[in-house]
Design a protein around this motif. Structure first.
Motif, short mmCIF file in Angstrom:
data_model
loop_
_atom_site.label_atom_id
_atom_site.label_comp_id
_atom_site.label_asym_id
_atom_site.label_seq_id
_atom_site.Cartn_x
_atom_site.Cartn_y
_atom_site.Cartn_z
N ASP A 57 47.00 -4.15 -35.94
CA ASP A 57 46.75 -3.91 -37.27
C ASP A 57 47.34 -4.63 -38.28
OD1 ASP A 57 44.73 -2.14 -36.22
OD2 ASP A 57 45.48 -0.47 -37.11
N TYR A 141 44.72 -9.88 -37.63
CA TYR A 141 44.28 -10.92 -38.19
C TYR A 141 45.05 -12.27 -38.01
CZ TYR A 141 40.64 -9.86 -41.86
OH TYR A 141 39.26 -9.55 -42.14
N TYR A 150 44.07 -10.47 -47.00
CA TYR A 150 42.93 -10.25 -45.82
C TYR A 150 42.02 -9.10 -46.14
CZ TYR A 150 45.68 -13.65 -43.27
OH TYR A 150 46.25 -15.02 -42.86
N PRO A 152 39.85 -6.08 -45.16
CA PRO A 152 39.96 -5.05 -44.17
C PRO A 152 39.59 -5.15 -42.84
CG PRO A 152 39.30 -4.13 -46.21
CD PRO A 152 39.02 -5.42 -46.33
N SER A 178 41.31 0.48 -41.33
CA SER A 178 42.54 -0.17 -40.83
C SER A 178 42.70 -1.53 -41.70
CB SER A 178 43.04 -0.36 -39.60
OG SER A 178 42.11 -1.06 -38.92
N ASP A 179 43.88 -2.02 -42.15
CA ASP A 179 43.81 -3.26 -43.07
C ASP A 179 45.30 -3.94 -42.76
OD1 ASP A 179 44.72 -4.53 -45.75
OD2 ASP A 179 42.50 -4.55 -45.50
N ASN A 182 47.33 -3.35 -45.76
CA ASN A 182 47.58 -1.75 -45.92
C ASN A 182 47.23 -1.46 -47.43
OD1 ASN A 182 48.21 0.91 -45.28
ND2 ASN A 182 50.03 0.74 -45.97
N ILE A 184 43.67 -0.51 -48.57
CA ILE A 184 42.29 -0.13 -48.66
C ILE A 184 42.04 0.67 -49.83
CG2 ILE A 184 40.49 1.43 -47.67
CD1 ILE A 184 41.51 0.60 -44.89
N THR A 226 34.18 -0.80 -45.88
CA THR A 226 35.36 -0.77 -46.26
C THR A 226 35.90 -1.73 -47.29
OG1 THR A 226 36.07 -0.13 -44.09
CG2 THR A 226 37.82 -0.59 -45.62
N ASP A 228 39.06 -3.25 -50.24
CA ASP A 228 40.55 -2.96 -50.55
C ASP A 228 40.72 -3.30 -51.90
OD1 ASP A 228 40.47 -5.89 -50.99
OD2 ASP A 228 41.48 -6.46 -49.24
#
Length: 244
Positions: A57, A141, A150, A152, A178-179, A182, A184, A226, A228
């Motif tokens: 992740d 990613y 980026y 999510p 998840s992202d 981080n 979201i 999702t 962000d």
């Protein structure tokens, strides 16, 4: 009284018998040693490999840049017990297309598109059995030129499972978000009787919706979007389930 000729034949017969016994023992020992060699685990099912890199992740900015659109990224995992070969399964999460790569090593360079999300896993295999072991699934990613934030990763739908039949008047929807950054912000949950679903049933920052009302004898489709804090968003795959 044993005549010399008979004595000689008896001695030769005993010698041949001894040679046959020794040869049989050597053959058995040879087969046993052969089974232990080659790292194939005597037909044991290969264990799951533990993934090492790219990190779970996270943004991957290592490897060799080949062009503005591609880079070569090293994939690494720990050797799995009873395995002597592996298949790396790599999925582009934007297009949902999967490629596989076979190797007998635990390090493999793979060319990826830059600025794109991927998931990957390793399947452990052996020459002596059809059974396999499968690692965890990790997401990454692949770093792109000039990307500061980026989107999510597409949410991973957990429950209800794809194609499940429920005998109930309500259900809980669960997923995993998840992202790489981080950050979201929220999840939008869509559930409908058409595919893809367009009816928004919830907007929240949790990863579940409780007590969603259901009708009998109906096929439902659901999806999670999702988003962000920078406004980037992705949609999950669509899962379906039905009620009795």
């Amino acid at each position: 009284m044993i005549f010399p000729e008979k004595k000689k034949k008896k001695k030769m017969k005993n010698t041949i018998k001894s040679v046959l016994i020794i040869s049989t023992l050597l053959l058995v020992l040879g087969c046993s040693n052969s089974d232990d060699g080659g790292g194939d685990g005597n037909g044991e099912a290969p264990k799951a490999a533990s993934l090492v890199f790219p990190l779970k992740d996270a943004e991957c900015n290592q490897g060799e840049i080949l062009s503005d659109t591609e880079s070569k990224v090293p994939f690494e995992w720990n050797a799995a017990e009873f395995a002597n070969k592996y298949t790396v399964s790599l999925t582009n999460l934007e297009t949902n297309t999967t490629e596989t790569f076979d190797t007998d090593k635990t390090l493999l360079d793979i060319t990826l598109l830059r600025g794109k999300p991927y998931s990957w896993k390793v399947i452990s295999k052996s020459n002596s059995t059809m059974q396999t072991g499968t690692s965890e699934v990790w997401k990454l990613y692949n770093a792109g030129p000039g990307v500061e934030n980026y989107a999510p990763f597409p949410a991973e739908l957990i429950s209800p499972k794809m194609g499940l039949t429920l005998n109930t008047t309500n259900t809980d929807l669960k997923w995993r978000g998840s992202d790489a950054d981080n950050d979201i912000e929220e999840f939008k949950v869509y559930m409908d009787v058409i595919n893809p679903p367009v009816k928004l049933i919830s907007t929240q920052n949790r990863s579940d919706v409780s007590n969603v009302a259901l009708e009998a004898n109906t096929i439902y489709y659901w999806q999670v979007e999702t988003t962000d804090k920078h406004g980037n968003s992705t949609k999950s795959s669509v899962f379906e389930f039905k009620t009795q």
